[in-house]
Design an enzyme around this catalytic site. Structure first.
Site, mmCIF file in Angstrom:
data_model
loop_
_atom_site.group_PDB
_atom_site.id
_atom_site.type_symbol
_atom_site.label_atom_id
_atom_site.label_comp_id
_atom_site.label_asym_id
_atom_site.label_seq_id
_atom_site.Cartn_x
_atom_site.Cartn_y
_atom_site.Cartn_z
ATOM 1 N N GLY A 45 0.811 -1.219 0.000
ATOM 2 C CA GLY A 45 0.000 0.000 0.000
ATOM 3 C C GLY A 45 0.840 1.262 0.000
ATOM 4 N N CYS A 46 1.888 1.266 0.790
ATOM 5 C CA CYS A 46 2.750 2.450 0.892
ATOM 6 C C CYS A 46 3.537 2.664 -0.395
ATOM 7 C CB CYS A 46 3.681 2.328 2.093
ATOM 8 S SG CYS A 46 2.772 2.233 3.648
#
Length: 152
Positions: A45-46
């Site tokens: 996600g990051c």
């Protein structure tokens, strides 16, 4: 999670980036600043969020925005993350959580039925005078630039 709202004065933070350079709110006076908080460098996600901002970075520059990513990762980890994905903006290493706590994005989270403390993925858009213009808490990692630059 954060108690900061649109119209509030942004916290007068001080943080060190992946190269050991200090950044403060005052450094960005007269510019618009995006400060985005993410849980952990080089996780799916990051990475999606950072690469979405990277791929749209020209749009940020065109609108006089500077961008800072902030996590509790070490400088070394952030340096590798920045190099691996060719990120054109600084990443603050906030291991003591002073910036994270100033913005109020640390607290209890739930993941797969487990509760633990961590960074809430949150983005602050700060105007040229240091006032918070927008707080984004429902971050869409793959469309985050559009969420931030929606006024285009």
């Amino acid at each position: 999670m954060t108690t900061l709202n649109k119209g509030d004065k942004a916290p007068d933070f001080k943080g060190i980036d992946q190269d050991g350079k200090q950044h403060t709110l005052a450094d960005y006076a007269g510019k618009k600043l995006v400060v985005y908080f993410y849980p952990k460098a080089d996780t799916p996600g990051c990475t999606a969020e950072a690469c979405n901002i990277r791929d749209n970075y020209h749009r940020f520059i065109a609108q006089n925005y500077e961008v800072l990513g902030v996590s509790a990762d070490s400088q070394k980890k952030l340096q590798k993350f920045k190099e691996k994905y060719e990120l054109p903006f600084p990443l603050l290493s906030d291991e003591d959580k002073s910036v994270i706590n100033a913005f109020g994005v640390w607290g209890p989270k739930k993941f797969m039925g487990r509760v633990f403390d961590g960074i809430h993925r949150t983005t602050f858009v700060i105007d040229e005078k240091g006032i918070i213009d927008e707080v984004i808490t429902a971050v869409k990692t793959k469309e985050h630039s559009d969420q931030i630059l929606k006024q285009e």
